[in-house]
Design an enzyme around this catalytic site. Structure first.
Site, mmCIF file in Angstrom:
data_model
loop_
_atom_site.group_PDB
_atom_site.id
_atom_site.type_symbol
_atom_site.label_atom_id
_atom_site.label_comp_id
_atom_site.label_asym_id
_atom_site.label_seq_id
_atom_site.Cartn_x
_atom_site.Cartn_y
_atom_site.Cartn_z
ATOM 1 N NE ARG A 37 11.053 1.296 14.818
ATOM 2 C CZ ARG A 37 12.029 0.810 14.066
ATOM 3 N NH1 ARG A 37 13.188 0.458 14.624
ATOM 4 N NH2 ARG A 37 11.886 0.666 12.768
ATOM 5 C CB ILE A 63 8.323 -1.858 11.640
ATOM 6 C CG1 ILE A 63 8.063 -0.693 12.611
ATOM 7 C CG2 ILE A 63 9.715 -2.418 11.815
ATOM 8 C CD1 ILE A 63 8.129 -1.112 14.084
ATOM 9 C CB SER A 64 8.166 3.165 8.636
ATOM 10 O OG SER A 64 7.275 2.878 7.600
ATOM 11 C CD GLN A 65 15.169 5.745 8.033
ATOM 12 O OE1 GLN A 65 14.826 5.514 6.868
ATOM 13 N NE2 GLN A 65 16.160 6.546 8.342
ATOM 14 N N PRO A 66 12.306 4.851 11.992
ATOM 15 C CG PRO A 66 13.109 4.259 14.116
ATOM 16 C CD PRO A 66 13.241 3.917 12.661
#
Length: 213
Positions: A37, A63-66
């Site tokens: 990531r 970038i979205s939260q995992p």
């Protein structure tokens, strides 16, 4: 593009955290475990890449939260070789997860800066979606429909009818709907004219924009 033991160790810790938060799909967890990531983020955020947080990327996007990536992926329950349409390529991280899950990925990005950058970057990492498009996510990709699964990675004020029309019977659309926050929705197409809707709580996404193509 380096991926060292320290970063790999941080990914294992992230996977453990996602399990503690309720993610159970082993294929999704393994995808999170193998994808670097930190390479999808600005170098200034690299040390924070394996925190369970969203971070800014180019063109005012994130970038979205995992956890969000894992949660949406788990809702889709992708099987290898399924055709998956992704609305909002963004950094390409969710795209990479879909590729790791064995999907044939068709993805749309409406920010030209991101579209150009991410198209090249995914190929450099060895991820090759079937098709990357610059265009309006509200319209989907009718020329490539129908799809087994559709995932929307931005907040939509309503559920776009063209996306529902592009689902196979038995297919699923996972989409956050609303202003701020959004409610995660999963719609399953049960027949040519019928859909079953489920909701899964509040999330926060950047807005889904239209008419950029």
């Amino acid at each position: 593009m380096k991926d060292n033991f320290r970063q790999q160790g941080k990914r294992k810790q992230l996977v453990k955290l996602l399990e503690e938060k309720g993610i159970t799909n082993k294929n999704v967890l393994e995808a999170i475990n193998v994808i670097p990531r930190h390479l999808f983020m600005d170098s200034s955020f690299e040390d924070h890449a394996y925190q369970d947080k969203a971070f800014p990327i180019a063109a005012g996007q994130t970038i979205s939260q995992p956890y969000t990536v894992a949660f949406q992926s788990e809702l889709l329950n992708i099987k290898p070789n399924q055709k998956v349409l992704e609305i909002g390529t963004g950094s390409g991280y969710q795209t990479a997860v879909l590729c790791e899950l064995g999907a044939k990925v068709y993805t749309i990005e409406r920010q030209q800066e991101l579209y150009k950058k991410t198209s090249k970057f995914l190929a450099q990492l060895g991820y090759r979606p079937k098709y990357i498009s610059f265009g309006d996510g509200y319209k989907g990709l009718p020329n490539y429909a129908p799809f087994d699964q559709i995932i929307v990675t931005a907040g939509a004020p309503f559920i776009p009818k063209p996306l529902l029309a592009q689902l196979k019977v038995g297919g699923r659309l996972v989409i956050p709907v609303g202003e701020d926050p959004q409610i995660m929705n999963r719609l399953t197409r049960t027949s040519a004219t019928a859909f079953e809707k489920e909701t899964f709580g509040e999330f926060r996404f950047v807005p889904l924009l239209e008419n950029k193509s």
